[in-house]
Scaffold this motif. Structure first.
Motif, PDB file in Angstrom:
ATOM      1  N   UNK A 159      13.385 -14.196   1.041  1.00  0.00           N
ATOM      2  CA  UNK A 159      12.681 -13.926  -0.205  1.00  0.00           C
ATOM      3  C   UNK A 159      13.312 -12.712  -0.881  1.00  0.00           C
ATOM      4  N   UNK A 160      12.859 -12.427  -2.099  1.00  0.00           N
ATOM      5  CA  UNK A 160      13.086 -11.117  -2.682  1.00  0.00           C
ATOM      6  C   UNK A 160      11.837 -10.312  -2.384  1.00  0.00           C
ATOM      7  N   UNK A 161      12.009  -9.093  -1.908  1.00  0.00           N
ATOM      8  CA  UNK A 161      10.887  -8.282  -1.436  1.00  0.00           C
ATOM      9  C   UNK A 161       9.766  -8.172  -2.457  1.00  0.00           C
ATOM     10  N   UNK A 162      10.097  -7.826  -3.673  1.00  0.00           N
ATOM     11  CA  UNK A 162       9.045  -7.656  -4.682  1.00  0.00           C
ATOM     12  C   UNK A 162       8.338  -8.972  -4.984  1.00  0.00           C
ATOM     13  N   UNK A 163       9.069 -10.096  -4.954  1.00  0.00           N
ATOM     14  CA  UNK A 163       8.459 -11.387  -5.259  1.00  0.00           C
ATOM     15  C   UNK A 163       7.502 -11.820  -4.156  1.00  0.00           C
ATOM     16  N   UNK A 164       7.875 -11.565  -2.904  1.00  0.00           N
ATOM     17  CA  UNK A 164       6.985 -11.944  -1.804  1.00  0.00           C
ATOM     18  C   UNK A 164       5.711 -11.100  -1.821  1.00  0.00           C
ATOM     19  N   UNK A 165       5.836  -9.813  -2.063  1.00  0.00           N
ATOM     20  CA  UNK A 165       4.655  -8.957  -2.131  1.00  0.00           C
ATOM     21  C   UNK A 165       3.769  -9.382  -3.298  1.00  0.00           C
ATOM     22  N   UNK A 166       4.372  -9.734  -4.418  1.00  0.00           N
ATOM     23  CA  UNK A 166       3.601 -10.215  -5.577  1.00  0.00           C
ATOM     24  C   UNK A 166       2.815 -11.469  -5.200  1.00  0.00           C
ATOM     25  N   UNK A 213       0.829  -1.211   0.000  1.00  0.00           N
ATOM     26  CA  UNK A 213       0.000   0.000   0.000  1.00  0.00           C
ATOM     27  C   UNK A 213       0.863   1.261   0.000  1.00  0.00           C
ATOM     28  N   UNK A 214       1.949   1.233   0.774  1.00  0.00           N
ATOM     29  CA  UNK A 214       2.823   2.406   0.865  1.00  0.00           C
ATOM     30  C   UNK A 214       3.655   2.611  -0.400  1.00  0.00           C
ATOM     31  N   UNK A 215       3.723   1.569  -1.234  1.00  0.00           N
ATOM     32  CA  UNK A 215       4.590   1.619  -2.418  1.00  0.00           C
ATOM     33  C   UNK A 215       3.799   1.634  -3.717  1.00  0.00           C
ATOM     34  N   UNK A 216       2.498   1.915  -3.618  1.00  0.00           N
ATOM     35  CA  UNK A 216       1.619   1.878  -4.795  1.00  0.00           C
ATOM     36  C   UNK A 216       1.601   3.218  -5.525  1.00  0.00           C
ATOM     37  N   UNK A 222       2.752  -1.435  -7.910  1.00  0.00           N
ATOM     38  CA  UNK A 222       3.488  -1.413  -6.647  1.00  0.00           C
ATOM     39  C   UNK A 222       4.968  -1.450  -6.980  1.00  0.00           C
ATOM     40  N   UNK A 223       5.678  -0.364  -6.679  1.00  0.00           N
ATOM     41  CA  UNK A 223       7.104  -0.275  -7.003  1.00  0.00           C
ATOM     42  C   UNK A 223       7.932  -0.618  -5.769  1.00  0.00           C
ATOM     43  N   UNK A 224       8.719  -1.682  -5.871  1.00  0.00           N
ATOM     44  CA  UNK A 224       9.530  -2.147  -4.747  1.00  0.00           C
ATOM     45  C   UNK A 224      10.944  -2.480  -5.203  1.00  0.00           C
ATOM     46  N   UNK A 225      11.933  -2.236  -4.359  1.00  0.00           N
ATOM     47  CA  UNK A 225      13.299  -2.598  -4.713  1.00  0.00           C
ATOM     48  C   UNK A 225      13.473  -4.122  -4.671  1.00  0.00           C
ATOM     49  N   UNK A 272       3.120  -5.725  -9.438  1.00  0.00           N
ATOM     50  CA  UNK A 272       4.325  -5.418  -8.664  1.00  0.00           C
ATOM     51  C   UNK A 272       5.495  -5.240  -9.625  1.00  0.00           C
ATOM     52  N   UNK A 273       6.164  -4.100  -9.512  1.00  0.00           N
ATOM     53  CA  UNK A 273       7.277  -3.764 -10.394  1.00  0.00           C
ATOM     54  C   UNK A 273       8.574  -3.745  -9.590  1.00  0.00           C
ATOM     55  N   UNK A 274       9.571  -4.503 -10.051  1.00  0.00           N
ATOM     56  CA  UNK A 274      10.895  -4.461  -9.430  1.00  0.00           C
ATOM     57  C   UNK A 274      11.588  -3.179  -9.882  1.00  0.00           C
ATOM     58  N   UNK A 275      11.805  -2.283  -8.939  1.00  0.00           N
ATOM     59  CA  UNK A 275      12.323  -0.951  -9.252  1.00  0.00           C
ATOM     60  C   UNK A 275      13.500  -0.656  -8.328  1.00  0.00           C
ATOM     61  N   UNK A 276      14.703  -0.644  -8.864  1.00  0.00           N
ATOM     62  CA  UNK A 276      15.900  -0.456  -8.046  1.00  0.00           C
ATOM     63  C   UNK A 276      15.960   0.915  -7.383  1.00  0.00           C
TER      64      UNK A 276
END
Length: 248
Positions: free
Chosen positions: A190-197, A142-145, A150-153, A209-213
């Motif tokens: 996990x990888x953060x973006x993969x777990x959220x996905x 929610x905080x990364x939407x 959803x953009x997450x590193x 969910x987008x992997x965004x460095x």
């Protein structure tokens, strides 16, 4: 043994109070709704009377930079003062894995200040560093939407169930003061973006969910291992899949 749990009616606090009680300790939940307020000092002297251990698992009602700093500085200062007067022999605080690596975030600057106050108090203490809880993975999304994304590193992440967090804090609380930090973590990395996905998919949430460095975590740019505890961490037992199945 009397153990006072500050924030004892919250998610971790209530589980900790129950667990300590099951092991024969006199566990007392202390929070504003039980008449104990660490910001004003109300009820602290009374609840800490006769306590061997105080465990602070409380959190700020606001995560904005100034209010969160004020909360942790004021509440920790009061709690240290009152626990010293009461002769409490072990001061335990719950903090976060990676706190010292997240100073770009106002919330984590406040946690750094809290830990510094505890370390420099001269009181016997233990600080438990826990990663994020499974229960808050959706909140991270929610905080990364941004729009419907959803953009997450794409960094490593080792979250754990709140039941395991309570167990880890409880073990430290009934032990001898560490005068240092004990890290705890989940049984899986996990990888953060993969777990959220995975979490969103399990809930039928359509956000992508987008992997965004360049994406931030709690307002900070983070490295690959910022959110992962070290090799000496005590690991919980509940896997994410087991926890997810329990929710459904």
């Amino acid at each position: 043994m009397k153990v006072v749990v500050i924030g004892g009616t919250g998610l971790i606090g209530s589980k900790l109070v129950a667990r300590l009680g099951e092991h024969g300790h006199e566990a007392v939940a202390a929070a504003p709704n039980t008449g104990v307020n660490t910001l004003t000092g109300e009820g602290l002297a009374e609840v800490l009377d006769g306590a061997a251990v105080v465990v602070d698992v409380s959190n700020s009602p606001s995560f904005a930079d100034d209010p969160v700093m004020e909360f942790f500085r004021t509440s920790t200062t009061n709690l240290l003062e009152y626990s010293a007067k009461a002769g409490v022999g072990h001061y335990v605080a719950l903090s976060v894995v990676g706190t010292d690596r997240l100073s770009e975030s106002g919330y984590f600057r406040a946690k750094i200040a809290q830990e510094k106050l505890i370390r420099e108090s001269g009181r016997p203490y233990s600080i438990v560093h826990a990663p994020q809880f499974f229960e808050f993975v959706t909140a991270i999304a929610d905080l990364s939407t941004v729009g419907d994304e959803v953009h997450l590193p794409p960094v490593l992440f080792q979250p754990m169930a709140s039941d395991d967090v309570a167990a880890g804090v409880g073990r430290v609380a009934v032990g001898e003061p560490l005068n240092g930090i004990q890290e705890i973590g989940g049984p899986e990395v996990f990888r953060l973006d993969e777990l959220v996905r995975k979490s969103l998919a399990a809930k039928g949430d359509p956000r992508r969910v987008v992997a965004d460095e360049q994406a931030r975590y709690s307002g900070a740019l983070i490295g690959e291992r910022t959110l992962v505890p070290g090799p000496d961490a005590q690991l919980g037992e509940i896997t994410f899949d087991k926890w997810l199945a329990q929710q459904q």
